[in-house]
Design a protein around this motif. Structure first.
Motif, short mmCIF file in Angstrom:
data_model
loop_
_atom_site.label_atom_id
_atom_site.label_comp_id
_atom_site.label_asym_id
_atom_site.label_seq_id
_atom_site.Cartn_x
_atom_site.Cartn_y
_atom_site.Cartn_z
N PHE A 1 3.45 -12.35 -4.28
CA PHE A 1 2.93 -11.14 -4.88
C PHE A 1 2.54 -10.16 -3.78
O PHE A 1 1.85 -10.52 -2.81
CB PHE A 1 1.70 -11.43 -5.75
CG PHE A 1 2.05 -12.08 -7.05
CD1 PHE A 1 1.67 -13.39 -7.30
CD2 PHE A 1 2.76 -11.40 -8.01
CE1 PHE A 1 2.00 -14.01 -8.49
CE2 PHE A 1 3.09 -12.00 -9.21
CZ PHE A 1 2.71 -13.31 -9.45
N LEU A 2 2.96 -8.91 -3.94
CA LEU A 2 2.71 -7.87 -2.95
C LEU A 2 1.64 -6.93 -3.49
O LEU A 2 1.82 -6.31 -4.53
CB LEU A 2 4.02 -7.11 -2.71
CG LEU A 2 4.16 -6.25 -1.47
CD1 LEU A 2 4.02 -7.08 -0.21
CD2 LEU A 2 5.51 -5.56 -1.48
N LYS A 3 0.51 -6.82 -2.75
CA LYS A 3 -0.61 -6.02 -3.25
C LYS A 3 -1.10 -5.05 -2.20
O LYS A 3 -1.19 -5.38 -1.02
CB LYS A 3 -1.76 -6.93 -3.66
CG LYS A 3 -1.46 -7.81 -4.86
CD LYS A 3 -2.67 -8.64 -5.25
CE LYS A 3 -2.36 -9.52 -6.45
NZ LYS A 3 -3.52 -10.36 -6.84
N ILE A 4 -1.46 -3.84 -2.65
CA ILE A 4 -2.01 -2.83 -1.75
C ILE A 4 -3.38 -3.26 -1.26
O ILE A 4 -4.15 -3.89 -2.00
CB ILE A 4 -2.11 -1.46 -2.46
CG1 ILE A 4 -2.59 -0.37 -1.51
CG2 ILE A 4 -3.03 -1.55 -3.66
CD1 ILE A 4 -1.53 0.13 -0.58
N MET A 5 -3.67 -2.97 -0.01
CA MET A 5 -5.01 -3.21 0.53
C MET A 5 -5.70 -1.88 0.84
O MET A 5 -6.78 -1.60 0.37
CB MET A 5 -4.92 -4.04 1.81
CG MET A 5 -4.31 -5.41 1.63
SD MET A 5 -4.11 -6.26 3.21
CE MET A 5 -5.81 -6.59 3.65
N PHE A 6 -5.05 -1.08 1.68
CA PHE A 6 -5.63 0.18 2.12
C PHE A 6 -4.56 1.26 2.19
O PHE A 6 -3.37 0.97 2.33
CB PHE A 6 -6.23 0.03 3.53
CG PHE A 6 -7.29 -1.00 3.68
CD1 PHE A 6 -6.99 -2.22 4.28
CD2 PHE A 6 -8.58 -0.76 3.26
CE1 PHE A 6 -7.97 -3.19 4.43
CE2 PHE A 6 -9.56 -1.73 3.41
CZ PHE A 6 -9.25 -2.94 3.99
N SER A 7 -5.03 2.51 2.14
CA SER A 7 -4.15 3.63 2.42
C SER A 7 -4.94 4.73 3.11
O SER A 7 -6.10 4.98 2.78
CB SER A 7 -3.52 4.17 1.14
OG SER A 7 -2.71 5.31 1.44
N TYR A 8 -4.30 5.35 4.09
CA TYR A 8 -4.88 6.47 4.81
C TYR A 8 -3.97 7.68 4.67
O TYR A 8 -2.74 7.56 4.76
CB TYR A 8 -5.03 6.15 6.31
CG TYR A 8 -6.30 5.45 6.67
CD1 TYR A 8 -6.50 4.12 6.33
CD2 TYR A 8 -7.31 6.11 7.37
CE1 TYR A 8 -7.67 3.47 6.66
CE2 TYR A 8 -8.49 5.47 7.71
CZ TYR A 8 -8.66 4.14 7.35
OH TYR A 8 -9.82 3.50 7.68
N ASN A 9 -4.57 8.83 4.50
CA ASN A 9 -3.83 10.09 4.48
C ASN A 9 -4.41 10.99 5.56
O ASN A 9 -5.58 11.36 5.49
CB ASN A 9 -3.92 10.76 3.11
CG ASN A 9 -3.05 11.99 3.03
OD1 ASN A 9 -1.86 11.94 3.27
ND2 ASN A 9 -3.66 13.12 2.71
N ASN A 10 -3.60 11.30 6.57
CA ASN A 10 -4.08 12.11 7.69
C ASN A 10 -5.39 11.56 8.26
O ASN A 10 -6.36 12.29 8.43
CB ASN A 10 -4.28 13.57 7.28
CG ASN A 10 -2.99 14.35 7.36
OD1 ASN A 10 -2.19 14.15 8.28
ND2 ASN A 10 -2.78 15.22 6.41
N LYS A 11 -5.41 10.28 8.50
CA LYS A 11 -6.53 9.55 9.12
C LYS A 11 -7.72 9.37 8.19
O LYS A 11 -8.74 8.84 8.59
CB LYS A 11 -6.99 10.21 10.42
CG LYS A 11 -5.92 10.35 11.48
CD LYS A 11 -6.51 10.72 12.83
CE LYS A 11 -7.16 12.07 12.82
NZ LYS A 11 -7.82 12.39 14.11
N GLU A 12 -7.59 9.79 6.93
CA GLU A 12 -8.70 9.65 6.00
C GLU A 12 -8.41 8.53 5.00
O GLU A 12 -7.33 8.49 4.39
CB GLU A 12 -8.93 10.96 5.24
CG GLU A 12 -10.06 10.89 4.22
CD GLU A 12 -10.20 12.18 3.44
OE1 GLU A 12 -9.54 13.17 3.81
OE2 GLU A 12 -10.97 12.20 2.46
N LEU A 13 -9.36 7.62 4.82
CA LEU A 13 -9.19 6.51 3.89
C LEU A 13 -9.16 7.03 2.46
O LEU A 13 -10.08 7.72 2.01
CB LEU A 13 -10.34 5.51 4.06
CG LEU A 13 -10.31 4.27 3.17
CD1 LEU A 13 -9.13 3.38 3.52
CD2 LEU A 13 -11.63 3.51 3.29
N ILE A 14 -8.07 6.70 1.70
CA ILE A 14 -7.97 7.16 0.33
C ILE A 14 -7.86 6.01 -0.66
O ILE A 14 -8.10 6.19 -1.85
CB ILE A 14 -6.79 8.14 0.12
CG1 ILE A 14 -5.46 7.49 0.54
CG2 ILE A 14 -7.03 9.43 0.86
CD1 ILE A 14 -4.25 8.32 0.16
#
Lengths: 114, 112
Positions: free
Chosen positions: B42-55
């Protein structure tokens, strides 16, 4: 994101068309259908996406039913290298924040046989 | 040219150690992600950053800390590694959050 249902596995003969179905009966009007695949030991690879019109690119075609409750990914001439797990994902396109994530299900293992 | 590259490809370490995984993308994308694929695939999202900002910050133990020094890099530091952290970790990027994502080939983490 709407839930999708895909067959667990499918087989296809090399050189023939592979038709991978996906049910997304609870899809919302602003949700797109995306297809990704994951070849063994590699990262997922984007294939194609669409809203309601059929789409085609160099990799595949995407056929979406008129009521948008299901779709079919078509690989026109499957090769051995197309053996992979194929994921159908629905998500909102024009939205931010947490909607940026891809929610992967179990996908369909497509095995292309010589 | 590798679009999204992760290092190391394999990481074998002992329980309790601290380790980092690095990710770099040369696509000029604004958004980067970390996903985890467990033993059941199973593939799950952990984190995402947009232009160095955690979203995006999914329900992940605070032993996991992402760091984005610039928009081309998103590193993942893991403290006090546990057996359950064994998995394949994938980095990805996209032009914007709503565009197709490009994935690296993964880092296979094994905890002894």
């Amino acid at each position: 994101d709407a839930k999708t249902t895909q067959p667990t596995s499918m087989d296809c003969a090399e050189g023939r068309a592979a038709n991978l179905p996906c049910n997304h009966s609870t899809i919302s009007g602003n949700e797109y259908v995306y297809w990704y695949r994951q070849i063994h030991s590699q990262g997922p690879q984007y294939i194609i996406h669409g809203l309601k019109n059929n789409e085609t690119n160099e990799m595949a075609s995407l056929i979406i039913t008129e009521d948008r409750k299901s779709s079919t990914l078509i690989l026109p001439h499957a090769t051995l290298r197309d053996t992979a797990v194929y994921y159908c994902i629905v998500r909102v396109l024009n939205s931010g924040g947490s909607n940026y994530k891809l929610t992967f299900g179990k996908g369909t293992l497509l095995t292309v046989n010589p | 040219d590798t679009a999204v590259s992760q290092t190391p490809k394999y990481l074998v370490t002992q329980m309790g150690n601290d380790k980092s995984i690095k990710c770099e993308q040369n696509l000029g994308h604004d958004t980067m992600y970390w996903y985890k694929q467990d033993s059941k695939k199973f593939l799950k999202i952990m984190f995402s950053y947009n232009n160095k900002e955690l979203i995006i910050n999914e329900t992940v133990p605070n032993r996991f800390s992402p760091k984005s020094p610039d928009k081309a890099h998103l590193n993942l530091h893991i403290n006090s590694l546990e057996l359950g952290d064994s998995a394949v970790y994938f980095c990805a990027s996209s032009q914007k959050g709503n565009q197709p994502q490009h994935f690296g080939d993964g880092t296979r983490l094994s905890i002894l």
